[in-house]
Write an enzyme that holds these catalytic residues in place. Structure first.
Site, short mmCIF file in Angstrom:
data_model
loop_
_atom_site.label_atom_id
_atom_site.label_comp_id
_atom_site.label_asym_id
_atom_site.label_seq_id
_atom_site.Cartn_x
_atom_site.Cartn_y
_atom_site.Cartn_z
N ARG A 94 -4.16 -9.08 -9.94
CA ARG A 94 -5.16 -9.89 -10.65
C ARG A 94 -5.41 -9.24 -11.99
NH1 ARG A 94 -8.69 -13.46 -8.77
NH2 ARG A 94 -10.35 -12.79 -10.15
N HIS A 125 3.37 -0.09 -13.18
CA HIS A 125 4.19 -1.30 -13.33
C HIS A 125 5.66 -0.96 -13.04
CE1 HIS A 125 5.09 -5.34 -14.68
NE2 HIS A 125 6.14 -4.85 -15.30
N ASN A 142 -2.81 1.66 -14.51
CA ASN A 142 -2.01 0.71 -13.74
C ASN A 142 -0.57 1.21 -13.66
OD1 ASN A 142 -1.36 -1.79 -12.40
ND2 ASN A 142 -0.45 -2.50 -14.32
N GLY A 197 0.78 -1.23 0.00
CA GLY A 197 0.00 0.00 0.00
C GLY A 197 0.81 1.28 0.00
N SER A 198 2.09 1.20 -0.36
CA SER A 198 2.88 2.43 -0.34
C SER A 198 2.41 3.41 -1.42
CB SER A 198 4.37 2.12 -0.51
OG SER A 198 4.65 1.62 -1.79
N ASN A 199 1.95 2.89 -2.53
CA ASN A 199 1.44 3.80 -3.57
C ASN A 199 0.07 4.37 -3.20
OD1 ASN A 199 3.42 3.88 -5.92
ND2 ASN A 199 3.32 1.70 -5.40
C1 GRF Z 1 4.32 -1.56 -7.07
O1 GRF Z 1 5.69 -1.82 -7.26
C2 GRF Z 1 3.58 -1.53 -8.38
O2 GRF Z 1 4.38 -1.10 -9.44
C3 GRF Z 1 3.22 -2.99 -8.56
O3 GRF Z 1 2.93 -3.45 -7.28
C4 GRF Z 1 3.65 -2.70 -6.32
C5 GRF Z 1 2.70 -2.21 -5.29
O4 GRF Z 1 3.36 -1.71 -4.16
N1 GRF Z 1 2.12 -3.12 -9.50
P1 GRF Z 1 2.52 -1.02 -3.00
O5 GRF Z 1 1.51 -2.04 -2.52
O6 GRF Z 1 1.85 0.20 -3.55
O7 GRF Z 1 3.52 -0.68 -1.93
#
Ligand code: GRF
Length: 203
Positions: free
Chosen positions: A84, A102, A100, A11-13
């Site tokens: 998913r 990546h 998304n 969940g860091s993003n």
């Molecule tokens: C990120 O590296 C994103 O690019 C990938 O999954 C990871 C999610 O990280 N799709 P977080 O859960 O947001 O920390």
């Protein structure tokens, strides 16, 4: 627009988006007990866990997902650690409004463990890609990319941290740009209506 974040991990993003102020009003996780759900709670955002094993088919899972998103009036999706593939019904419904993130420079290293894949391959450069979601796997039209160096002395964790830094800078800005209509999907083309220095990682 009203956004949902689809998550499944640390969940860091999600945290970066909420700190930036992206208008996320729902968090959906495909896994229970993940840190992303704690992040949602910390920011007071409603969350829901939809476990794949509770559904007989992918279609049934995504129908439940679509129903939930519709019930909440969700207009756009930001996938962040959602491991998913979306069913075509969901992809088509949110075409041009689902993005998304990546952790590689697509089309190199699609799929799972992209950071490790790039590291093991020995690349000097890898990076971060934000793209619209289409019916392929990590194939959608690219909105922005940041190149990230891999230094000789790096461990895979050093590289991972550098990539996450760029993700946290880039993704909230792109959510904002899609939200404001600064960038849009027209056919297969990504059209930026206003040039932004950070779309290639210059923040
Ligand atoms: C990120 O590296 C994103 O690019 C990938 O999954 C990871 C999610 O990280 N799709 P977080 O859960 O947001 O920390």
């Amino acid at each position: 627009m009203k956004w949902a974040a689809l998550v499944g991990g640390y969940g860091s993003n999600l945290e970066a988006m909420l700190e930036y102020g992206n208008p996320i009003s729902l968090v959906v996780s495909h896994k229970a007990n993940v840190r992303a759900l704690e992040v949602a709670q910390k920011f007071g955002i409603p969350s829901k866990t939809l476990l794949p094993k509770s559904f007989a088919t992918r279609q049934a899972y995504d129908q439940a997902l679509l129903n939930l998103l519709n019930d909440e009036g969700i207009e756009a999706l930001a996938l962040a650690g959602y491991l998913r593939w979306l069913d075509s019904s969901t992809v088509n419904y949110y075409l041009g409004r689902a993005i998304n993130l990546h952790p590689a420079l697509l089309p190199a290293f699609p799929g799972l463990n992209a950071i490790e894949q790039a590291f093991d391959y020995g690349v000097f450069w890898t990076g971060v890609t934000v793209h619209f979601v289409d019916n392929g796997h990590d194939t959608g039209p690219i909105i922005a990319q940041a190149a990230v160096p891999r230094y000789r002395e790096d461990t895979v964790d050093d590289l991972r941290m550098r990539i996450h830094y760029h993700e946290h800078q880039l993704y909230p800005r792109i959510v904002d740009a899609v939200d404001l209509g600064l960038v849009a999907l027209e056919g297969n083309q990504v059209i930026w209506k206003e040039s932004k220095s950070w779309i290639n990682g210059q923040y």
